[in-house]
Design a protein around this motif. Structure first.
Motif, PDB file in Angstrom:
ATOM      1  N   VAL A 164      -3.292  61.747  59.520  1.00  0.00           N
ATOM      2  CA  VAL A 164      -3.857  61.412  58.211  1.00  0.00           C
ATOM      3  C   VAL A 164      -5.368  61.611  58.230  1.00  0.00           C
ATOM      4  N   TRP A 165      -5.996  61.219  59.341  1.00  0.00           N
ATOM      5  CA  TRP A 165      -7.451  61.339  59.445  1.00  0.00           C
ATOM      6  C   TRP A 165      -7.890  62.799  59.454  1.00  0.00           C
ATOM      7  N   ARG A 202      -3.312  52.374  58.258  1.00  0.00           N
ATOM      8  CA  ARG A 202      -1.974  51.777  58.227  1.00  0.00           C
ATOM      9  C   ARG A 202      -0.905  52.858  58.076  1.00  0.00           C
ATOM     10  N   ILE A 203      -1.162  53.826  57.215  1.00  0.00           N
ATOM     11  CA  ILE A 203      -0.205  54.924  57.035  1.00  0.00           C
ATOM     12  C   ILE A 203      -0.010  55.676  58.337  1.00  0.00           C
ATOM     13  N   GLU A 204      -1.116  55.993  59.011  1.00  0.00           N
ATOM     14  CA  GLU A 204      -1.035  56.718  60.290  1.00  0.00           C
ATOM     15  C   GLU A 204      -0.267  55.913  61.328  1.00  0.00           C
ATOM     16  N   SER A 205      -0.533  54.625  61.401  1.00  0.00           N
ATOM     17  CA  SER A 205       0.167  53.788  62.367  1.00  0.00           C
ATOM     18  C   SER A 205       1.663  53.727  62.074  1.00  0.00           C
ATOM     19  N   CYS A 206       2.017  53.604  60.800  1.00  0.00           N
ATOM     20  CA  CYS A 206       3.436  53.559  60.429  1.00  0.00           C
ATOM     21  C   CYS A 206       4.140  54.871  60.783  1.00  0.00           C
ATOM     22  N   PRO A 237      -8.156  56.031  51.304  1.00  0.00           N
ATOM     23  CA  PRO A 237      -9.131  55.761  52.376  1.00  0.00           C
ATOM     24  C   PRO A 237      -8.934  54.401  53.043  1.00  0.00           C
ATOM     25  N   PHE A 238      -8.625  53.396  52.252  1.00  0.00           N
ATOM     26  CA  PHE A 238      -8.456  52.049  52.793  1.00  0.00           C
ATOM     27  C   PHE A 238      -7.180  51.933  53.617  1.00  0.00           C
ATOM     28  N   LEU A 239      -6.102  52.617  53.195  1.00  0.00           N
ATOM     29  CA  LEU A 239      -4.803  52.477  53.841  1.00  0.00           C
ATOM     30  C   LEU A 239      -4.505  53.564  54.869  1.00  0.00           C
ATOM     31  N   ALA A 240      -5.428  54.504  55.069  1.00  0.00           N
ATOM     32  CA  ALA A 240      -5.160  55.639  55.961  1.00  0.00           C
ATOM     33  C   ALA A 240      -4.728  55.192  57.353  1.00  0.00           C
TER      34      ALA A 240
END
Length: 365
Positions: free
Chosen positions: A277-278, A253-257, A248-251
């Protein structure tokens, strides 16, 4: 005890049925149960990092690990109406291929029978014979549908041994989707021991449990996302232990990457047809509330939604180190986190405490 209109449901609660305990006692390599003289107390060693000469070697094995009556006592003490029990790690990942089918059948039948001793109060996530091959695994999935109290399966992050982005898992994921059996994803293997440094043994179990487990889950699910599992098996449902680790916290950042990765773009993996991811967090993933803080739980709620959060205790783990009264601080902390994040007595808090689990897992006797 909560009233029938707003039951409290524990979806993260483990058991090692008697036959599994007996099997572990017969072993000399991890996982195993034995005493370490001069002490006569039994210790359960399930991780390589625990198999060392230190005060943290394994963990004590009491009746709360295998006696279903102790589970009910724990539930009554903590006002829990229903528990969805599951075999705890390391499950049957280590069982030889030729023994996997029989082992899984026996464990699942035994756990189902244990639930039948307390109808309406106990349900379960089944265990798969992952080392037995695709046909054996799918056969057990189909059998689970016939067992009265089974409501899904528990799965570790390595899957068949190569991780959850392994293409060979797709038929198994499809079978679970077709059977409407959600996956309760739980960590076990952690991170390489080298990341904890030379002084790791000085810190007990804190580093692998507090950091290793959540990161293991986050990495496993991110690999599923990157490999397109949720596009290929679009209705697959998962419940992630420990509020999804750090997902949840890194979602964001993962999506942006993902969106800025030239390799993925060149491979045609971006753009139309890709679930973000969302989207996956809100359509394919549920999160337990075993995060021990209002801050962490709020992140889980914001990521997946109030209707996708489910209370859990992680019993029989995290007991009080000393006699501190009948209630466990670890459980009360999770109760307080839900109260702090969602309030008390309203639709949202009742959903997180049990209503969501009843709806999603069809918890009717």
């Amino acid at each position: 005890m909560a009233n029938s209109k707003s039951p409290i449901v524990d979806i993260h609660t483990h058991v090692y049925p008697p036959s599994y305990i007996s099997l572990l006692k017969s072993r000399t390599s991890i996982p195993y149960i034995r005493s370490f003289p001069p002490s006569t107390s039994l210790r359960f060693v399930i991780l390589p990092a625990e198999d060392t000469e230190s005060t943290s070697r394994g963990r004590p094995v009491g009746a709360e690990y295998y006696d279903i009556n102790e589970k009910i006592k724990f539930m009554d003490t903590h006002s829990i109406d229903i528990s969805v029990i599951s075999l705890a790690n390391p499950w049957l990942d280590w069982v030889p291929k030729e023994e996997a089918a029989k082992a899984a059948q026996g464990i699942n039948d035994e756990v189902n029978e244990e639930c039948g001793k307390f109808p309406g109060r106990l349900f379960a996530f089944g265990t798969l014979p992952l080392s037995g091959g695709k046909e054996v695994i799918i056969s057990e999935i189909n059998k689970l549908k016939s067992l009265t109290y089974m409501r899904g399966i528990i799965l570790g992050t390595t899957g068949l041994g190569k991780g959850l982005d392994d293409p060979e898992l797709l038929p198994i994921f499809q079978a679970l989707q077709d059977a409407s059996l959600p996956i309760f994803l739980h960590p076990h293997y952690g991170l390489p021991s080298s990341v904890w440094g030379e002084r790791a043994n000085d810190y007990g179990h804190v580093l692998p449990l507090a950091l290793g487990f959540p990161l293991e889950t986050t990495i496993a699910v991110t690999r599923m996302i990157l490999s397109g599992v949720f596009e290929k098996v679009p209705e697959l449902q998962m419940i992630l232990a420990h509020s999804g680790g750090t997902l949840p916290f890194l979602a964001g950042r993962i999506e942006s990457c993902i969106e800025h990765d030239a390799h993925l773009k060149a491979e045609g993996k971006l753009g139309k047809g890709r679930k973000t991811v969302w989207e996956i967090l809100k359509k394919n993933i549920y999160l337990d509330a075993v995060v021990y803080s209002e801050v962490g739980l709020k992140a889980a709620i914001q990521a997946s939604g109030e209707d996708r959060i489910m209370f859990g205790t992680d019993h029989p783990f995290f007991p009080p180190l000393e006699e501190e009264g009948s209630k466990w601080a670890s459980v009360e902390t999770n109760y307080e986190a839900i109260k702090g994040a969602l309030g008390s007595g309203n639709k949202e808090s009742k959903g997180a405490l049990g209503g969501n689990a009843v709806r999603v897992l069809n918890l009717t006797a």
